[in-house]
Enzyme design. Sequence first.
Site, short mmCIF file in Angstrom:
data_model
loop_
_atom_site.label_atom_id
_atom_site.label_comp_id
_atom_site.label_asym_id
_atom_site.label_seq_id
_atom_site.Cartn_x
_atom_site.Cartn_y
_atom_site.Cartn_z
N ASN A 136 -9.92 2.03 -1.91
CA ASN A 136 -10.81 2.77 -0.99
C ASN A 136 -10.02 3.66 -0.04
O ASN A 136 -10.54 4.15 0.95
CB ASN A 136 -11.69 1.79 -0.19
CG ASN A 136 -10.87 0.85 0.69
OD1 ASN A 136 -9.65 0.92 0.73
ND2 ASN A 136 -11.56 -0.02 1.41
N HIS A 138 -7.38 2.74 1.81
CA HIS A 138 -6.78 2.12 3.00
C HIS A 138 -5.25 2.08 2.90
O HIS A 138 -4.69 2.08 1.80
CB HIS A 138 -7.37 0.73 3.29
CG HIS A 138 -6.91 -0.40 2.42
ND1 HIS A 138 -7.77 -1.36 1.94
CD2 HIS A 138 -5.69 -0.77 1.96
CE1 HIS A 138 -7.10 -2.24 1.24
NE2 HIS A 138 -5.83 -1.91 1.23
N GLU A 143 -9.00 -0.03 7.18
CA GLU A 143 -10.13 0.23 6.29
C GLU A 143 -10.88 1.50 6.73
O GLU A 143 -10.74 1.95 7.87
CB GLU A 143 -11.08 -0.97 6.35
CG GLU A 143 -10.47 -2.27 5.85
CD GLU A 143 -10.39 -2.36 4.33
OE1 GLU A 143 -10.08 -1.35 3.68
OE2 GLU A 143 -10.62 -3.46 3.80
C1 GLP Z 1 -3.44 -4.83 0.26
C2 GLP Z 1 -2.33 -4.52 1.27
C3 GLP Z 1 -1.98 -3.05 1.25
C4 GLP Z 1 -1.74 -2.61 -0.19
C5 GLP Z 1 -2.98 -2.79 -1.00
C6 GLP Z 1 -2.86 -2.34 -2.44
O1 GLP Z 1 -4.71 -4.58 0.72
N1 GLP Z 1 -2.69 -4.86 2.59
O2 GLP Z 1 -0.85 -2.82 2.06
O3 GLP Z 1 -1.32 -1.28 -0.22
O4 GLP Z 1 -3.30 -4.18 -0.98
O5 GLP Z 1 -2.36 -3.38 -3.22
P1 GLP Z 1 -1.90 -3.25 -4.72
O6 GLP Z 1 -0.58 -2.58 -4.69
O7 GLP Z 1 -1.82 -4.66 -5.21
O8 GLP Z 1 -2.93 -2.45 -5.44
#
Ligand code: GLP
Length: 261
Positions: A136, A138, A143
């Site tokens: 999304n 973030h 968020e």
């Molecule tokens: C979590 C972390 C973020 C990260 C995101 C994406 O929400 N707080 O810092 O960027 O996940 O994670 P992934 O790399 O597993 O898609």
Amino acid sequence: MEVIIRENADSCAEIAAKIVAKYLREKKSPVLGLATGSTPEKMYRKLISMNEKGEISFSHCTTFNLDEYVGLPPDHSQSYHRYMKQNLFDHIDIGMGSTHIPDGNAPDLRLECLNYEKAIKNEGGIDLQILGIGSNGHIGFNEPIGSLSSRTWIKILTQNTIKDNARFFDDDSQVPRHVITMGIGTILEAEHCLILACGKQKSMAVQAMIEGPITSQCPSSALQFHKRTTAVLDEDAACLLKLKSHYKWVEENHLDWQQYD
Ligand code: GLP
């Protein structure tokens, strides 16, 4: 924003590790901002291997993690404390006293956030902030619709993120609702941001971050205001970018001192 597109997750990890290594080699006391999630894991593995071969050292480096869940014990399998030990700290020559992760079990969470901001300032700020991106848009755990100038604080996850992260827990109900995260304002103060994204599931968020309007609906779009952000993307994450060929053209025409490879 500097956009670097590579064929796959492995070649993204390769170039991202080279960028981190440059800071470790060139700075006297580098301060790294670290991220969790599945995306930076490969990059951490490459850094560990470079450290084992003696090509880089972390002994002079200080780290600050972006975020942590509230209420998970530090040794919980999904806590970011545990993630960092497993994926990086236990395998490199860093002193644990030089690593910082927000304490999601602090008796006073608001004080913890204020102290975290102070600790970053006391180290002279972050030189290189590594980031992943949520589907999304973030960054950290900032968020959509949150303030684009926020500081480290306690936030509530969206249902979308809870669903995304449930894959690491037994089910959705196990994912904490509350987190501590560096704010967008904190992140924007880093000297250099390095954001990594791989896979088609990130392509909409990546397009909005780089080419969309700056809006709190896509918190990572605030990086368009940042003085120096490098986005390292694999072809799948980059597939919706409208100016893809331009980004490749810019990279091909980099001057020597702008090359990372
Ligand atoms: C979590 C972390 C973020 C990260 C995101 C994406 O929400 N707080 O810092 O960027 O996940 O994670 P992934 O790399 O597993 O898609």
